[in-house]
Design a protein around this motif. Structure first.
Motif, short mmCIF file in Angstrom:
data_model
loop_
_atom_site.label_atom_id
_atom_site.label_comp_id
_atom_site.label_asym_id
_atom_site.label_seq_id
_atom_site.Cartn_x
_atom_site.Cartn_y
_atom_site.Cartn_z
N ASP A 1 57.42 35.68 45.35
CA ASP A 1 57.16 35.65 46.79
C ASP A 1 55.89 36.44 47.12
O ASP A 1 55.10 36.03 47.99
CB ASP A 1 58.35 36.23 47.56
N LYS A 2 55.72 37.57 46.42
CA LYS A 2 54.53 38.39 46.63
C LYS A 2 53.27 37.61 46.23
O LYS A 2 52.25 37.63 46.92
CB LYS A 2 54.64 39.67 45.81
N ALA A 3 53.35 36.90 45.09
CA ALA A 3 52.22 36.08 44.63
C ALA A 3 51.91 34.97 45.62
O ALA A 3 50.74 34.64 45.86
CB ALA A 3 52.53 35.49 43.25
N LEU A 4 52.96 34.39 46.23
CA LEU A 4 52.77 33.32 47.21
C LEU A 4 52.07 33.84 48.46
O LEU A 4 51.16 33.19 49.00
CB LEU A 4 54.12 32.70 47.58
N ARG A 5 52.48 35.05 48.92
CA ARG A 5 51.83 35.65 50.10
C ARG A 5 50.36 35.95 49.80
O ARG A 5 49.49 35.75 50.65
CB ARG A 5 52.57 36.92 50.52
N LYS A 6 50.12 36.44 48.57
CA LYS A 6 48.74 36.73 48.18
C LYS A 6 47.91 35.44 48.16
O LYS A 6 46.75 35.42 48.62
CB LYS A 6 48.73 37.39 46.80
N TYR A 7 48.51 34.37 47.66
CA TYR A 7 47.83 33.07 47.60
C TYR A 7 47.44 32.60 49.00
O TYR A 7 46.31 32.17 49.24
CB TYR A 7 48.74 32.06 46.92
N HIS A 8 48.37 32.72 49.95
CA HIS A 8 48.07 32.29 51.32
C HIS A 8 46.99 33.16 51.96
O HIS A 8 46.17 32.66 52.74
CB HIS A 8 49.35 32.31 52.17
N GLY A 9 46.99 34.45 51.63
CA GLY A 9 45.94 35.32 52.14
C GLY A 9 44.57 34.94 51.60
O GLY A 9 43.58 34.87 52.36
N LEU A 10 44.50 34.68 50.31
CA LEU A 10 43.24 34.26 49.69
C LEU A 10 42.79 32.91 50.26
O LEU A 10 41.59 32.68 50.49
CB LEU A 10 43.42 34.14 48.17
N LEU A 11 43.78 32.03 50.48
CA LEU A 11 43.47 30.69 51.00
C LEU A 11 42.84 30.77 52.39
O LEU A 11 41.87 30.07 52.69
CB LEU A 11 44.76 29.87 51.05
N ALA A 12 43.38 31.63 53.24
CA ALA A 12 42.85 31.78 54.61
C ALA A 12 41.40 32.24 54.58
O ALA A 12 40.54 31.71 55.31
CB ALA A 12 43.71 32.76 55.39
N LYS A 13 41.08 33.24 53.73
CA LYS A 13 39.71 33.73 53.63
C LYS A 13 38.79 32.66 53.05
O LYS A 13 37.66 32.48 53.50
CB LYS A 13 39.66 34.98 52.75
N PRO B 1 38.09 39.08 62.27
CA PRO B 1 37.82 40.21 61.37
C PRO B 1 38.90 40.31 60.30
O PRO B 1 40.08 40.26 60.59
CB PRO B 1 37.85 41.42 62.30
N PHE B 2 38.46 40.37 59.04
CA PHE B 2 39.42 40.48 57.95
C PHE B 2 39.90 41.92 57.82
O PHE B 2 39.27 42.86 58.33
CB PHE B 2 38.77 40.02 56.63
N GLU B 3 40.99 42.05 57.13
CA GLU B 3 41.60 43.37 56.96
C GLU B 3 40.62 44.34 56.29
O GLU B 3 40.03 44.06 55.26
CB GLU B 3 42.86 43.24 56.08
N GLY B 4 40.41 45.49 56.94
CA GLY B 4 39.56 46.53 56.36
C GLY B 4 38.11 46.47 56.79
O GLY B 4 37.33 47.33 56.43
N ILE B 5 37.72 45.44 57.59
CA ILE B 5 36.31 45.38 57.99
C ILE B 5 36.16 45.36 59.51
O ILE B 5 35.12 45.00 60.02
CB ILE B 5 35.62 44.13 57.39
N GLU B 6 37.22 45.71 60.25
CA GLU B 6 37.11 45.75 61.70
C GLU B 6 36.05 46.79 62.09
O GLU B 6 35.99 47.88 61.53
CB GLU B 6 38.44 46.13 62.36
N LYS C 1 36.87 25.07 42.70
CA LYS C 1 37.41 25.29 41.35
C LYS C 1 38.41 26.44 41.36
O LYS C 1 39.45 26.38 40.69
CB LYS C 1 36.26 25.60 40.38
N ARG C 2 38.11 27.51 42.12
CA ARG C 2 39.05 28.63 42.24
C ARG C 2 40.36 28.16 42.86
O ARG C 2 41.45 28.57 42.45
CB ARG C 2 38.44 29.74 43.11
#
Length: 695
Positions: free
Chosen positions: A255-267, A116-121, A228-229
């Motif tokens: 660092d914040k942008a990198l964490r966001k990138y990894h979050g997007l990558l996982a989804k 479950p992703f964040e906010g949809i549990e 492409k994204r």
């Protein structure tokens, strides 16, 4: 009219085991009866069904009797009288063996449970009776659509609910519409809805509904867009890394942008995994697979190979492996960097990913160009290193075998640890039968001089000869025969085994075995070898002579090897004298001069030329036979001409055109260049008589 009662009668039919899972399948029939006020029968309906009882706890140590009783307690529809049958089926399941590699592939390729992703549990449990409520949510905003589709996904993940959902066209139509319209707005929403259709795609009988809503084509678009994204994210991140100075606040932003990138990558990888697995299921139909190929599925999959998520890679490599069995798909893989991207996965810690990668490489290794690419990207030493891995040895050896077939790459094995490992494996086999892959690659590699020298180091040749002679192993002797063909120090090592090889050349031995021993002897052109002594001591001449008789000339390779032995022997005076004076071998060789096999003719001609040079009498016989053969060819041509003239109606007006064959002048000398030097002219007169003119 008021209805008083409704009754269902359940009758159990057959009991069986599940074809792939540890489960029992119960076939049953439900008879529904509606009774009126008076208790009379008003309406009846029969419906067949099946129930799957999964045995998750079944293991080799399970008490089958106790488990069978528990099954009957839990499943009330099975009568107590069927207990012995349940026990028997459970016992079969307990002892049923499955292929370890196949089970690994099926287990690892299957997508993991959706996290479950964040906010949809969801804190609620879905119910099949409330599907209409969940459909209503699909007409609201994105959060409501996510909640509604997530509840439907809960139901779809239970196979027992799929048939009921299948008949709910409203639900499926709404889900397909939302996916088409909103998949770019929410990765979560797209992942959940595709996962619902993935549940249907897991069963072949439901592929029709997935195709009806064009979910496959939509998934192709999703994958292409997400890749492409991914490229855009990486480019953006690269620019930020390049431009970010050593400023504290900007570094924190980075660092914040990198964490966001990894979050997007996982989804994104979750979405890619579910989309690609749905496509893999649909590719079960080759027509659907062809449509995917036309939309460039191979290039998309190869691009995903640069990712690091192991579960996603397992899926992609499995998909490519399935596609690679078709020539067109293999050619598509050759046009992109497939081998280069697979090379980084060999070796890897994920055992199943490594095994699948090797299987894909094996399929690709049937292409000579892709084999060359494997060598170019450095896979040869990597594959050699896997020979020590029990789980992957066979796959690695098969790929190495394909590489070893190419003469360009045989010499490269010297610079790896491959040959010492192969020799060790041969040694460890003892008296057991050698694996086909192992001995095959050894035979190929022995055809290279440096490899052969490496194989003979220490007691290598001694070990090979000892085992081959003891086990009468034809393939091992074929390897030894390849080693014996190389000039230099390797050939001199065979001097100790000439007697052993000669002793094997006898009528009572298997012909294939004798052929390899004979071929090895024929390769031993060693100056110090006393062939006269060998021929006499082992009485080889009668055997070789008998094998050259026309009645015995059945196996071309066998005959060729015997002729080659004679060819080697006529170089030495002692053995040449024995062959010419004490045997009729030259006569048999003359019979073989015009054999249909070109290789036999070539060796025979060379051997007879040497005999003719040293013995005048045989020289005249050989020349006479050559002339007779060429003269016969002209006689046949003349006889054919006579036959043609006796049937003039076959040729219209051309039958009088004698000038097509002969001039109108008196008998003319006809020369032909392939005749022997002593007999170069043949006169053919108009009355078809032949006379020979000597130079």
């Amino acid at each position: 009219k008021h209805l008083e009662d409704k009754r269902n009668k359940v009758t159990v039919g057959g009991l069986d085991v599940h074809p792939t899972e540890k489960a029992l399948v119960v076939h049953y029939e439900v008879e529904a009866s509606i009774l009126g006020e008076s208790g009379g029968h008003m309406l009846g309906e029969r419906k067949e069904g099946q129930k799957i009882i999964r045995m998750k706890s079944l293991s080799p140590s399970t008490d089958v009797g106790a488990l069978a009783k528990k099954v009957l307690e839990e499943c009330k529809m099975i009568p107590a009288s069927r207990l012995p049958q349940v026990e028997q089926l459970l016992y079969y399941l307990q002892n049923r063996k499955s292929s370890p590699v196949e089970s690994k592939e099926k287990r690892t390729v299957k997508p993991k449970e959706l996290t479950p992703f964040e906010g949809i549990e969801l804190n609620e449990e879905a119910s099949i009776t409330r599907v209409d409520e969940y459909i209503e949510l699909l007409y609201e905003g994105i959060p409501e659509k996510i909640r509604g589709s997530a509840l439907i996904l809960q139901l779809a993940r239970n196979p027992d609910n799929l048939e009921e959902l299948l008949h709910n066209e409203t639900a499926l139509g709404a889900l397909a519409r939302v996916l088409r319209e909103d998949w770019k707005q929410s990765v979560d929403l797209a992942t959940i809805i595709i996962y619902i259709f993935f549940c249907f795609s897991s069963f072949s009988q439901f592929h029709g509904v997935v195709s009806h809503y064009k979910i496959g084509a939509l998934c192709m678009s999703v994958v292409e867009h997400e890749l492409k994204r991914y490229d855009a994210w990486r480019e953006e991140l690269r620019k930020k890394n390049k431009s970010a100075p050593e400023n504290g606040s900007l570094r924190r932003d980075q660092d914040k942008a990198l964490r966001k990138y990894h979050g997007l990558l996982a989804k994104q990888e979750q979405l890619l995994r579910v989309s690609l697995y749905l496509l893999l299921n649909l590719a079960e139909d080759t027509r659907t697979e062809l449509k995917m190929r036309n939309k460039n599925i191979v290039a998309l999959l190869v691009k995903v190979l640069e990712r690091d998520d192991e579960e996603l890679l397992v899926l992609v490599v499995s998909f490519l492996k399935k596609l690679s069995i078709f020539l067109e798909n293999k050619n598509d893989m050759a046009e992109v960097d497939t081998v280069e991207r697979l090379a980084r996965l060999v070796p890897c810690k994920h055992e199943d990913l490594l095994n699948l990668t090797l299987r894909l490489l094996l399929n690709l290794s049937f292409d000579s160009g892709l084999r060359a690419k494997m060598v170019e990207v450095g896979l040869l030493p990597k594959l050699t290193a896997l020979l020590g891995n029990d789980n992957n040895r066979q796959m690695a050896m098969r790929i190495l075998y394909h590489i070893s077939m190419d003469d360009r790459f045989k010499g490269m094995f010297v610079y790896t640890d491959c040959i010492p490992q192969l020799m060790q494996m041969l040694y460890e086999h003892g008296e057991e039968e050698i694996e086909t892959e192992l001995i095959s690659i050894c035979i190929n590699l022995a055809a290279n001089k440096k490899n052969a020298q490496l194989m003979c180091e220490g007691d290598g040749l001694k070990m090979l000869m000892k085992r081959a002679l003891k086990m009468k192993d034809c393939l091992l002797m074929k390897m030894i025969r390849n080693i014996s063909q190389h000039d230099g120090q390797t050939k001199s090592l065979f001097i100790d085994y000439v007697g052993d090889l000669a002793a094997e050349i006898k009528a009572e031995e298997e012909e294939e075995w004798v052929l390899e021993c004979l071929g090895t002897l024929a390769n031993l052109t060693i100056p110090d070898l006393d062939w006269e002594l060998v021929l006499k001591e082992y009485n080889l001449v009668p055997y070789l002579k008998d094998r050259l008789k026309p009645a015995q000339q059945e196996d071309d390779e066998f005959v060729c090897q015997i002729v080659y032995v004679f060819y080697q022997m006529v170089f030495h005076q002692a053995t040449r004298d024995v062959i010419i004076k004490d045997t009729q071998a030259p006569a048999y060789l003359i019979d073989l001069m015009h054999d249909k096999n070109a290789e036999i003719r070539k060796v025979c001609d060379n051997t007879l030329d040497i005999i003719a040079e040293y013995d005048e009498e045989w020289g005249r016989k050989i020349q006479s036979e050559k002339f007779r053969f060429h003269n016969n060819q002209w006689l046949e041509m003349v006889e054919s001409r006579q036959a043609d003239e006796s049937e003039p109606y076959l040729y219209d007006n051309d039958n009088d055109r004698t000038d097509l064959f002969y001039s109108s002048s008196p008998p003319k000398t006809i020369r032909f260049g392939c005749s022997s030097p002593d007999f170069t002219v043949v006169r053919i007169s108009t009355n078809s008589q032949v006379s020979v003119v000597f130079n």
